[in-house]
Design a protein around this motif. Sequence first.
Motif, PDB file in Angstrom:
ATOM      1  N   GLU A 201      40.176  65.096  23.916  1.00 10.71           N
ATOM      2  CA  GLU A 201      40.966  64.229  23.048  1.00 10.71           C
ATOM      3  C   GLU A 201      40.053  63.114  22.573  1.00 10.71           C
ATOM      4  OE1 GLU A 201      44.351  62.871  25.257  1.00 10.71           O
ATOM      5  OE2 GLU A 201      45.328  64.829  25.173  1.00 10.71           O
TER       6      GLU A 201
ATOM      7  N   GLU B 166      45.637  58.611  21.001  1.00 14.07           N
ATOM      8  CA  GLU B 166      44.994  59.893  20.692  1.00 14.07           C
ATOM      9  C   GLU B 166      45.009  60.096  19.183  1.00 14.07           C
ATOM     10  OE1 GLU B 166      46.759  63.419  22.577  1.00 14.07           O
ATOM     11  OE2 GLU B 166      46.034  64.589  20.872  1.00 14.07           O
TER      12      GLU B 166
ATOM     13  N   HIS C 178      42.206  65.886  18.584  1.00 10.74           N
ATOM     14  CA  HIS C 178      42.232  66.736  19.775  1.00 10.74           C
ATOM     15  C   HIS C 178      41.571  68.054  19.413  1.00 10.74           C
ATOM     16  CE1 HIS C 178      44.833  67.970  23.486  1.00 10.74           C
ATOM     17  NE2 HIS C 178      43.573  68.350  23.579  1.00 10.74           N
TER      18      HIS C 178
HETATM   19 MG    MG Z   1      46.849  66.504  21.868  1.00 12.35          MG
END
Ligand code: MG
Length: 438
Positions: free
Chosen positions: A209, A281, A284
């Motif tokens: 991430e 985040e 990813h």
């Molecule tokens: Mg994710």
Amino acid sequence: MRLSRFFLPVLKEAPSDIEIVSHRLMVRAGMIRQEAAGIYAWLPLGLIVLKKIEQIVREEMVRAGAIECLMPTLQLADLWRESGRYDDYGQEMLRITDRHERELLYGPTNEEMITEIFRAYVKSYKALPLNLFHIQWKFRDERRPRFGVMRGREFLMKDAYSFDVDEASARKAYNRMFVAYLNLFARMGLKAVPMRADTGPIGGDLSHEFIILADTGESQVFCHKDLIEMGAPGPDVDWDDLQGAVDRRTALYAATEEMHDETRFTAEVPEASRLSARGIEVGHIFYFGDKYSRPMKANITGPDGVDRPAQMGSYGVGVSRLVAGIIEASHDDSGIVWPDSVAPFGVALINLRPGDEACDAACEQAYAALAKAGKDPLYDDTDERPGGKFAKADLIGAPWQLVIGPKGLAEGAVELKRRATGEKQSVPLDAALTQLCG
Ligand code: MG
Ligand code: ATP
């Protein structure tokens, strides 16, 4: 753009139930409007920024060798039955039935569809490696949509999908995305740190991430402090050999909560270098091998003449989440402070006395010169009082403000302010324009 002809519904106050600063500033600056829980209309100012971010993501994907396509938002349920995810995905998936009683869904991600496209056309290793991406709206019926576009239900994602003949080549594809991500976040003024991540419902064995640090982040993250300042490799790396660049960044400890191992953290990272913080985040990446290609029979013939499922990875960037993420990383008490690369307007041009001949003439001259130089000026030609104009310019966060008023002009000067530092210079108009236009 002349402010008098623009649509910029700025608010003095944001609704009091708004919890985080980026959401508050986006609402106050007239960038977004909530239409339903987790569903937003992008107003003109917000859309300009969204498009700039999208374009940076696109350019860095293309630089890394990915090819753009566009898949639809609606998908057939049967496609997801092939991978087994139709039932697994649960309540986050928005399921729809059309007039023929056909089951559809609003795509939360596109592994199945890209695999279906791939298997229809690609049969041989000779067509590989291949990486296809698109930038498309997704829908996830999040249990708790919140923080504005940070956790929406409908959101814009860039998702790329790589196909390779074997694991060694798939890892190279993964490395290219790893480096492309570092570069694209850096171009937006963000310090994004790759952290070992849980592979979650998508599965597989290699996943990172990309996290930006912010107190309002939803995940707890742990890493070696040096990673924050390590910087991006930049566009001039050797794209055929990125292992060194990746290894340098994965050698130091960095993990999200789900993957965190306190014993390893304390053993591997000296106390003074340990960072435990909240993070957002923003991207990813996954390598998941044949998780989809095997059940969906996306087979390719290798150099040995033997058929095998393609090796796949998928790579997501939260494009709409980034608008909020950048604001979380770059704002002050007066408003947003856009990095130049994503600023909706390069210069806020403020006419302190519209109707005054000298002010109007100087502003028109500046506006034309800035527009010609591609600086996307926003010209505040309205009748609002100066205090209101300054507050608005600070709020919407253009990197520069060029203030032109009768007093200054009488002395041959205009004021140039750098939004990020507040630093002001009083200079002749020509000098200001030379500085801004280069
Ligand atoms: Mg994710
Ligand atoms: P999260 O853990 O935040 O729920 P995720 O791991 O489910 O995200 P991915 O499937 O990895 O999300 O999606 C790729 C990217 O899309 C994420 O890194 C994030 O930036 C963005 N994203 C995911 N869910 C949302 C959402 N609800 N609103 C806005 N952006 C999102």
